[in-house]
Design a protein around this motif. Sequence first.
Motif, PDB file in Angstrom:
ATOM      1  N   LEU A  68       0.830  -1.205   0.000  1.00  0.00           N
ATOM      2  CA  LEU A  68       0.000   0.000   0.000  1.00  0.00           C
ATOM      3  C   LEU A  68       0.865   1.257   0.000  1.00  0.00           C
ATOM      4  O   LEU A  68       0.504   2.278  -0.577  1.00  0.00           O
ATOM      5  N   TYR A  71       2.006   3.498  -3.152  1.00  0.00           N
ATOM      6  CA  TYR A  71       1.030   4.227  -3.960  1.00  0.00           C
ATOM      7  C   TYR A  71       1.615   5.520  -4.510  1.00  0.00           C
ATOM      8  O   TYR A  71       2.193   6.315  -3.753  1.00  0.00           O
ATOM      9  N   LEU A  72       1.528   5.696  -5.818  1.00  0.00           N
ATOM     10  CA  LEU A  72       1.967   6.923  -6.486  1.00  0.00           C
ATOM     11  C   LEU A  72       3.361   7.386  -6.068  1.00  0.00           C
ATOM     12  O   LEU A  72       3.539   8.534  -5.671  1.00  0.00           O
ATOM     13  N   ILE A 119      -8.565  -3.876   2.848  1.00  0.00           N
ATOM     14  CA  ILE A 119      -9.353  -3.872   1.632  1.00  0.00           C
ATOM     15  C   ILE A 119      -9.902  -2.491   1.343  1.00  0.00           C
ATOM     16  O   ILE A 119      -9.864  -2.016   0.205  1.00  0.00           O
ATOM     17  N   LYS A 121      -8.641   0.311   2.192  1.00  0.00           N
ATOM     18  CA  LYS A 121      -7.561   1.157   1.705  1.00  0.00           C
ATOM     19  C   LYS A 121      -7.218   0.846   0.263  1.00  0.00           C
ATOM     20  O   LYS A 121      -6.995   1.736  -0.552  1.00  0.00           O
ATOM     21  N   LEU A 123      -9.132  -0.389  -2.051  1.00  0.00           N
ATOM     22  CA  LEU A 123     -10.180   0.141  -2.923  1.00  0.00           C
ATOM     23  C   LEU A 123     -10.024   1.648  -3.106  1.00  0.00           C
ATOM     24  O   LEU A 123     -10.093   2.174  -4.221  1.00  0.00           O
ATOM     25  N   LEU A 124      -9.800   2.335  -1.988  1.00  0.00           N
ATOM     26  CA  LEU A 124      -9.642   3.791  -2.052  1.00  0.00           C
ATOM     27  C   LEU A 124      -8.470   4.172  -2.952  1.00  0.00           C
ATOM     28  O   LEU A 124      -8.562   5.108  -3.757  1.00  0.00           O
ATOM     29  N   GLN A 125      -7.381   3.422  -2.812  1.00  0.00           N
ATOM     30  CA  GLN A 125      -6.204   3.736  -3.625  1.00  0.00           C
ATOM     31  C   GLN A 125      -6.515   3.624  -5.116  1.00  0.00           C
ATOM     32  O   GLN A 125      -6.151   4.491  -5.902  1.00  0.00           O
TER      33      GLN A 125
END
Lengths: 208, 205, 119
Positions: A68, A71-72, A119, A121, A123-125
């Motif tokens: 996680l 991310y980016l 999960i 998190k 999905l949000l990502q």
Amino acid sequence: MNNLTTKQKILEASIRLFNWNDVANVRLQQIADETGISVGNLAYHFKNKEAIVSAVYENLFEEFSQILSTYLTSPKLTDFDVQMEQYHRFFSKYKFYLIDLFEIERSYPVIMERWRECIGKMLLQIRKRLDYYVNRGILQPEPAPGVYDTLTNSIWTTIVFWVPQQVLKDKPVDETVFKQTAWAHISPYFTPKGLSEFALEVQPFILS
Amino acid sequence: MSSTLTRQKIIDAAVQCFNREGIANIRLQHIADEAVVSVGNMTYHYRNKDAIVHAIWEQLVQKQRDLLAEFRILPLFEDIERLLVSTFALQQQYRFFYVDTLEVMRAFPDIQTAHRQHISWQVQQMEMAAQFNQSRGAFYAEKWEGQYAILAKQFWLLADLWMYRQNVQNDTTTEYESFRLMLWALFQPFFTDMGSREFEQLKTS
Amino acid sequence: MKRAFSMPPELYAKMLDELSNLFFTEKLGLDSDMNFYRNDFWLTDTAVIDMLLLRKGAWEINLLFAHHKTPLKFLSRRITSHSCPKRARIMAFYMRRLAAKDQRGTLSLDINDLNLTLN
């Protein structure tokens, strides 16, 4: 053999066993046999099966938050590609936990709660990533409200379930095919700019 | 009561039980109680729990096959819609199977083998449906070779794992609408103008 | 199992938003951003004090320049160092006299110009 490696070996053996058997049905004797140590030695490191299961999940969550956190890290499309690779490795390593999810829900509610949080998190990502691509102009603006929410769900389902269902179908869990399937969800929504970036940066790696 | 009727009664009772408690937690006694037959009578028809699960699975696959057989002849948009409705109904009816597919597969290796073939057959049907809709001008042509094949795989992946996904995400909606939305969303980027118009009509009707 | 840190989903969503904004708001710095440092012409209009620091066994002479109109604009420059503290003190005194525009010390700083805030 020092303590750390024995502990590590036990956990790895447990993961192997959990992948092919019910978590509920695995006995300490089996774990000891798989590790190649005596039950007594095993008991020295973990006092019971609950302790092992907890430790395995501790590792699992550790690795998941590692993913996680990527991310980016770069503004390019390859950033998602790299994250997908990590998800693929994760779900290949821990095949069991999806299958045993309901067993886990019954016996270890705390674990289930943390998993649900992960999960959420994830999905949000995915959702925010789509927004980001729209802002960068490589993805079309949402065609109708809710379309990208649905898309998020589809991408998520593919990432999470692709490996177990390939195992189920007795097909290879090849990374390129996995990424191809996941990208295929997004690719219809690319703008021309996005398409050319995709063709340049991602496609060479997923078309074998 | 004829033998086939009793068998069906046992099967129905078993489905009820499994849906309620999950396969692992049900013993033959529970099923017998639910079906109001004796355990002895039941073992005459079905040797053990495995045999019952097999029988249920065969029924389920038969139903899916019937759905697809209808679908195969002329997969227009309304036929896709009809397939979705019945697939959803089937999933509600045999909850336990869809909620726990992976577990069932692991516990019953021979079902796994048969199911594998069944899945690949389903995927083929869907790929053919996409090609059919392209040839009649409702879908755009593939942008690259094999796009429809992947589309078909995505379709069954999402459809088969719908309940599983809901459970993992703790999503409690049981409405058909969200299921439908998610699967049609897969096709939407492929719609031509004609396809979009037909889809609009489908939504209003 | 120890309780893990968790944050509410809304907060997490906001955090991700900010993260993706970074790529639009954060840009590479420009060369001209460093002009204030290179362009030291303003040092002629400053109040100067000297500062002695013991570093690596030697007394280092620093001059602190503060603009007399905008005192928040200030700069510290390292000049030289001496091993003898007395000598360093004398050298610092003369250097300050040389650098300061106002040698008699009639310019004064007003504390209110500093716009100090309490946090």
